[in-house]
Each structure stands twice: as C-alpha cells, then as structure tokens.
Design an enzyme around this catalytic site. Structure first.
Site, PDB file in Angstrom:
ATOM      1  CG  ASN A 166      -0.415  -0.042   2.497  1.00 55.47           C
ATOM      2  OD1 ASN A 166       0.728  -0.476   2.658  1.00 55.47           O
ATOM      3  ND2 ASN A 166      -1.151   0.403   3.493  1.00 55.47           N
ATOM      4  N   GLY A 242       2.243  -5.194   7.626  1.00 57.35           N
ATOM      5  CA  GLY A 242       1.246  -5.960   6.895  1.00 57.35           C
ATOM      6  C   GLY A 242       0.102  -6.341   7.809  1.00 57.35           C
ATOM      7  CB  SER A 243      -2.472  -8.918   7.479  1.00 59.43           C
ATOM      8  OG  SER A 243      -1.698 -10.087   7.407  1.00 59.43           O
ATOM      9  N   GLY A 247       1.591 -10.895  10.831  1.00 57.85           N
ATOM     10  CA  GLY A 247       2.456 -10.368  11.887  1.00 57.85           C
ATOM     11  C   GLY A 247       2.560 -11.322  13.069  1.00 57.85           C
ATOM     12  CB  CYS A 298      -1.698   1.098   8.178  1.00 57.76           C
ATOM     13  SG  CYS A 298      -0.331   2.185   7.897  1.00 57.76           S
ATOM     14  CD  GLU A 477       8.086   1.068  10.084  1.00 55.30           C
ATOM     15  OE1 GLU A 477       9.129   0.538   9.711  1.00 55.30           O
ATOM     16  OE2 GLU A 477       7.035   1.058   9.449  1.00 55.30           O
TER      17      GLU A 477
HETATM   18  P1  NDP Z   1       0.162  -9.637   4.293  1.00 56.81           P
HETATM   19  O1  NDP Z   1       0.446  -9.542   5.748  1.00 56.81           O
HETATM   20  O2  NDP Z   1      -0.305 -10.917   3.749  1.00 56.81           O
HETATM   21  O3  NDP Z   1       1.477  -9.233   3.455  1.00 56.81           O
HETATM   22  C1  NDP Z   1       2.460  -8.284   3.876  1.00 56.81           C
HETATM   23  C2  NDP Z   1       3.853  -8.794   3.497  1.00 56.81           C
HETATM   24  O4  NDP Z   1       4.126 -10.007   4.215  1.00 56.81           O
HETATM   25  C3  NDP Z   1       3.984  -9.152   2.019  1.00 56.81           C
HETATM   26  O5  NDP Z   1       5.294  -8.875   1.583  1.00 56.81           O
HETATM   27  C4  NDP Z   1       3.729 -10.641   2.033  1.00 56.81           C
HETATM   28  O6  NDP Z   1       4.239 -11.316   0.907  1.00 56.81           O
HETATM   29  C5  NDP Z   1       4.477 -11.031   3.297  1.00 56.81           C
HETATM   30  N1  NDP Z   1       4.104 -12.321   3.853  1.00 56.81           N
HETATM   31  C6  NDP Z   1       2.951 -13.010   3.666  1.00 56.81           C
HETATM   32  N2  NDP Z   1       2.996 -14.190   4.328  1.00 56.81           N
HETATM   33  C7  NDP Z   1       4.204 -14.259   4.946  1.00 56.81           C
HETATM   34  C8  NDP Z   1       4.849 -15.212   5.773  1.00 56.81           C
HETATM   35  N3  NDP Z   1       4.263 -16.360   6.098  1.00 56.81           N
HETATM   36  N4  NDP Z   1       6.087 -14.954   6.235  1.00 56.81           N
HETATM   37  C9  NDP Z   1       6.701 -13.803   5.916  1.00 56.81           C
HETATM   38  N5  NDP Z   1       6.155 -12.861   5.122  1.00 56.81           N
HETATM   39  C10 NDP Z   1       4.910 -13.059   4.646  1.00 56.81           C
HETATM   40  O7  NDP Z   1      -0.829  -8.490   3.942  1.00 56.81           O
HETATM   41  P2  NDP Z   1      -1.648  -8.339   2.580  1.00 56.81           P
HETATM   42  O8  NDP Z   1      -0.793  -7.584   1.646  1.00 56.81           O
HETATM   43  O9  NDP Z   1      -2.201  -9.618   2.081  1.00 56.81           O
HETATM   44  O10 NDP Z   1      -2.878  -7.487   3.085  1.00 56.81           O
HETATM   45  C11 NDP Z   1      -3.908  -8.107   3.807  1.00 56.81           C
HETATM   46  C12 NDP Z   1      -4.326  -7.242   4.951  1.00 56.81           C
HETATM   47  O11 NDP Z   1      -3.205  -6.735   5.663  1.00 56.81           O
HETATM   48  C13 NDP Z   1      -5.080  -6.009   4.550  1.00 56.81           C
HETATM   49  O12 NDP Z   1      -6.424  -6.283   4.283  1.00 56.81           O
HETATM   50  C14 NDP Z   1      -4.887  -5.161   5.768  1.00 56.81           C
HETATM   51  O13 NDP Z   1      -5.770  -5.567   6.750  1.00 56.81           O
HETATM   52  C15 NDP Z   1      -3.500  -5.471   6.202  1.00 56.81           C
HETATM   53  N6  NDP Z   1      -2.483  -4.529   5.771  1.00 56.81           N
HETATM   54  C16 NDP Z   1      -2.044  -3.590   6.658  1.00 56.81           C
HETATM   55  C17 NDP Z   1      -1.082  -2.698   6.282  1.00 56.81           C
HETATM   56  C18 NDP Z   1      -0.568  -1.673   7.195  1.00 56.81           C
HETATM   57  O14 NDP Z   1       0.132  -0.779   6.733  1.00 56.81           O
HETATM   58  N7  NDP Z   1      -0.829  -1.757   8.496  1.00 56.81           N
HETATM   59  C19 NDP Z   1      -0.513  -2.715   4.935  1.00 56.81           C
HETATM   60  C20 NDP Z   1      -1.027  -3.763   4.087  1.00 56.81           C
HETATM   61  C21 NDP Z   1      -1.961  -4.637   4.520  1.00 56.81           C
HETATM   62  P3  NDP Z   1       3.282 -11.628  -0.344  1.00 56.81           P
HETATM   63  O15 NDP Z   1       2.851 -10.324  -0.886  1.00 56.81           O
HETATM   64  O16 NDP Z   1       4.189 -12.379  -1.253  1.00 56.81           O
HETATM   65  O17 NDP Z   1       2.139 -12.450   0.171  1.00 56.81           O
END
Ligand code: NDP
Length: 510
Positions: A166, A242-243, A247, A298, A477
């Site tokens: 994002n 991320g999610s 996390g 986020c 951060e």
């Molecule tokens: P994810 O948590 O799935 O992805 C974030 C990152 O983690 C990506 O680079 C992803 O890789 C990686 N990842 C996924 N699975 C693993 C794992 N098992 N071990 C290590 N790294 C991993 O988030 P999404 O992008 O799917 O978004 C889903 C939800 O996350 C959103 O609906 C929202 O709720 C939240 N989100 C929150 C954000 C924030 O800034 N707080 C930002 C983005 C999302 P890959 O892309 O290859 O799956």
C-alpha cells in the site's frame, strides 16, 4: 532462458520485461526458474512485467551476500554511510515523477498520492542521512572517582525487511534507511503485488553507491521467501508491515529465535466529531482519510464517532461529497478514488457490505463499480453506513477498503469509550472547537498518533510512527525512534584511577 531486465531496458516476450533479483550487487535469476506477473489493478489487461518467484535458496543467497557485506559496511563511518543515503534521496527526487507513475500503474493510488508516497521516501532518506552524523549515545557521570561512563549504539547485523503493497516506496524506505545508516545490511522482500516499485527503488539504491551486498532484493511469495528470511539464524532483526495475521505468525517464529522484531500491523482508526466541531472541515478530513488510497492506508479512517446532535448534518455532507467522488485510473489527475489492489480485496470488501447491511443502514455505495472501463479493474464504490454500534463487526474489523461506519454517541465521554473499544491503536482524530476537549483527547485516546482538527492520515517522517495494542509490538518507525529497531546499546566504563574500583561496593581507604 529469459533475459533479465533491470529498468525496462531489456524487453522479452511480446515487449514485456522480466526483472531479476538483486543479490550481491548483481541482477540475477531465481534458482527456481519461475516468474510471476504484476498487472495494473485499474486495468488488468496492462501487464507491467514478470518477476522472479524467489525461493528459499535465493533468500539464503541474499542473506549470505548481506552477511559478507556487513563487516565492511559497519566499518564505514556513519556520516559516510549517511552521504550515500543522501545521494539516494537526491536520486529519488530526480526520479520522483517516474517512480510515482510506476506506483500508480502497479498499485492504483491516484497520482497525487503516489507523488506523496515517493516524497515520504525522499524525506526519510534525508532525515536518516543526517542521523549518520548524530546517532548519539549518552555520556554520564560515573558513581566512582576517576572513571568515565558512556553508552554507544552499534548495528545488529543482517536486517530482513518485509513490506506491504500500500506504500510501496515509502514503507521500504522507512525501514531500509534507518537500518542502513545504522550500519546493518538488508535483505528486502517486497509484497508480491508491487515488485516493480521495489525493483525501481533498489536500482536507484545501487546507483546511489550502496556497496554490493549491502542491499539485496528477493521477490517471491511470503510463504517461501518471507518464511526463509524469518527462519534464518543469520538474520538478526526483522521489520514487518502488513496484516495482523501474518504479523502474529512472524512473531511466533521470530520469538522462538529471540530475534529483534518490529511489527506495524492493522488499524481501525476513528475520527471523533463533537457537537461544536466545524462540520465542513470535519467532512473534508473524514473523506480524505476514509477514501484516500481507496481506504487502503493503515491510518485510514473507517469509523466516525459523532455526537448524536449533529449526526444528520454531518451525514448529509458526507453523503453528498461521497456521491461526487470520481472513480477511475489514478493516472488521470481528475480521479479521486483509484482501484483496490486485487480481486481478493474486492471480495473482502463485498463481504463486509453484506455484514454492514445487517448491522447499520447503507447510505451510499455498497457495490462493485463496473461501468465502462472500470470493468477492467478492481473498483468499489465509496461506501458509508450509518447507525453503526461501536461493537458491530464493521465498527471493529479492519476492512482495508472504501467503507466508512458512522457511529452516533452522546457526548465526549461516550466518544472516548467507543474510540478506545478496539483491539487496534494506530491513529485517531477529534474535530472540536473546545481547547479543553482537544487536550483531553490528546490525553485519553489510546493510539500512537492523534490529530486535532485533521483526519487520521498525514504522518511526517521526523516524528515516531506506530501504534498501540495489536497494531504493533511497541517499536516505532520514522523519527529518531526508528533507529532503536536496528541498533544495540553498548555501555562502556573507562577506569583511569589505576585502582580496582568495584561498583556498589565501598572502596577501602588507601
Ligand atoms: P500480508 O500480511 O499478507 O502481506 C504483507 C507482506 O508479508 C507481504 O510482503 C507478504 O508477501 C508477506 N508475507 C505473507 N505471508 C508471509 C509469511 N508467512 N512470512 C513472511 N512474510 C509473509 O498483507 P496483505 O498484503 O495480504 O494485506 C492483507 C491485509 O493486511 C489487509 O487487508 C490489511 O488488513 C492489512 N495490511 C495492513 C497494512 C498496514 O500498513 N498496516 C498494509 C497492508 C496490509 P506476499 O505479498 O508475497 O504475500
């Protein structure tokens, strides 16, 4: 064998470039020989390129390169490291428009916001370049005579950087700049939805003069590459955004290895509107926070907690303005709201519309937008529900799309309870003309960021950024606080008395 393109230089197969991994200063193919595509979410017919589907073996190669580079990079004086960050910031500024256009094409945010995203990267590069000349420890008096006491901070080793789609330039920069100026080396795994932005960024880093192996890029799935980085005993620190689900998964595995871990997870950010608020200003702030980046920030506002006496007046304004928002490709400067990131995100938002219909009243939106060219992209109409109760699912769960819940309450105290009744704690705001209420909010809101008379978004890079509760794990951060993730403290005592002094134990008289 496919030819590897760094920028869009070497074109392969019907003019579609194939991009490499960046390991030890070289653009290379994955050992697995597989690639994946990145497409424009505003128009799925637009194929941006093919990217290496990295493997655990590729991650191991990148980690080895980062380990090899670490002793040399950490030995470089921090101000000199800072000069390379500065050169990188200048290069980003020079290429700002190209990066912004690439971002809009790859993840959909409107072009003005994409420029802002790149600017955040530039800002943190310059801020952290300056930190190379500060990075201070403490010098304090010793409790013993003829003794010097001080503390310094040193890099930890290889940093694993795992980022979402994002903010595909800002977030990697917010993590990599402090990691690098502190003297760590980096293995960067970007989201699979935005590998092109990551590639362009790393190209500029190489051009800025980061030595080979200092920065390594491994595209590929989270389960394969992300997992390998988290599990590697040779990666000392992980920074993840991320999610919450991912996390927690990472935290469990990093915890077993006692790794340093910084987590920046979900949010359910609320705006409070009191009866004495400037409702036009509040409307501006709410719309920008709720529907900017199509609700995929986020810090996006997804709850408006409003004094019941002004709810109808506020709702009228929100509805009129939401109906006028223009959907389309973010590359068109007249567009207000771009697409969602992918088909899964559209399905997720649609699922919450069904839930919302059973919990509140649908005021506007609530459906996929498929008219004309929109049918080729992942568009969803900006949506508002009214009459939502604080504990309803649409008032509690992170939707990560253009869906806003309006929650009526009676007065400030009820608003604070509703605002804080969530498992997240990233950002919040209050609209009021009462200075006392504003100061109470600064004290009472349980979030890492609080805005007064502004929406929930708009962080500046020189202040700490991060959330309370399940939004994170206490790290921050941005600001100088960002360095805490990537540095170890070392306390040093220098005894120049010529005698054995024992702390806390009286020294016998001569
Ligand atoms: P994810 O948590 O799935 O992805 C974030 C990152 O983690 C990506 O680079 C992803 O890789 C990686 N990842 C996924 N699975 C693993 C794992 N098992 N071990 C290590 N790294 C991993 O988030 P999404 O992008 O799917 O978004 C889903 C939800 O996350 C959103 O609906 C929202 O709720 C939240 N989100 C929150 C954000 C924030 O800034 N707080 C930002 C983005 C999302 P890959 O892309 O290859 O799956």
């Amino acid at each position: 064998m496919a030819e590897i393109a760094t920028a869009a230089a070497a074109l392969t197969r019907q003019g579609v470039p194939t991009f490499g991994l960046f390991i030890g200063g070289e653009w290379v193919e994955s050992t697995g020989g597989q690639t994946f595509e990145s497409r424009n979410p505003a128009d799925r017919r637009d194929l941006i390129g093919r990217f290496q589907a990295g493997t655990a073996a590729d991650a191991a190669r990148a980690i080895r390169a980062a380990e090899t580079a670490f002793p040399v990079w950490r030995a470089m004086p921090a101000p000199k490291r800072g000069e390379i960050l500065y050169a990188f910031g200048q290069l980003m500024a020079q290429h700002k428009e190209r990066l912004a256009q690439a971002m809009t094409r790859e993840m959909g945010k409107v072009i003005a916001e994409a420029r802002g995203d790149v600017q955040e990267g530039i800002d943190i590069a310059f801020l952290m370049a300056g930190e190379g000349r500060r990075m201070f420890g403490d010098t304090v008096p010793s409790e013993l005579p003829d003794k010097w006491a001080m503390s310094i901070r040193q890099p930890i080793g290889v940093a694993g950087i795992i980022t979402p789609w994002n903010f595909p330039i800002a977030i990697p920069c917010w993590k990599m700049m402090p990691a690098l100026v502190a003297g760590n080396t980096v293995v960067f795994k970007p989201a699979s939805d935005t590998p092109h932005c990551a590639t362009l960024l790393v190209e500029l880093m190489a051009e800025a003069g980061f030595p080979p192996g200092t920065v390594n890029l491994v595209t590929g799935s989270g389960a394969e590459v992300g997992d390998a980085i988290v599990e590697s005993p040779d990666v000392a620190v992980i920074s993840f955004t991320g999610s919450s689900a991912t996390g927690k998964h990472i935290a469990e595995r990093a915890g077993r290895r006692l790794k340093r871990l910084s987590l920046e997870l979900g949010g359910k950010n609320g705006v409070v509107v009191l009866a004495d608020a400037d409702l036009d200003l509040a409307t501006d702030g709410i719309l920008w926070s709720a529907f900017g980046t199509t609700g995929q920030r986020c810090t996006a506002c997804s709850r408006v907690i409003v004094d019941r006496t002004v709810v109808d007046r506020l709702l009228g304004r929100l509805e009129t303005r939401a109906r006028a928002l223009r959907l389309g490709s973010g590359a068109d400067p007249s567009v207000d709201v771009g697409p969602l990131i992918n088909a899964g995100a559209v399905d997720k938002v649609a699922g919450y519309i069904d839930i919302g219909r059973s919990e509140g009243e649908l005021i506007v939106g609530g459906e996929r937008a498929t008219a004309g060219d929109l049918a080729h992209g992942h568009f969803f109409a900006p949506t508002i529900f009214s009459g939502v109760r604080p504990m309803d699912r649409i008032g509690q769960e992170e939707i990560f799309g253009p869906v806003l819940s309006v929650i009526p309450v009676d007065g400030y105290d009820a608003a604070v309870i509703a605002l804080n009744q969530t498992r997240y704690g990233l950002s919040s705001s209050i609209f009021t003309s009462d200075a006392n209420a504003a100061f109470r909010a600064m004290r009472d809101f349980e979030t890492g960021i609080v805005y007064i008379n502004a929406g929930t978004t708009g962080a500046e890079t020189h202040l700490p950024f991060g959330g309370w509760k399940e939004t994170g794990n206490g790290h921050r951060e941005a600001g100088h606080a960002a360095l805490d993730t990537y540095l170890e403290w070392k306390s040093i005592y220098v005894d120049f008395s010529g005698k054995l002094h024992r702390a806390q134990i009286a020294t016998p008289p001569d």
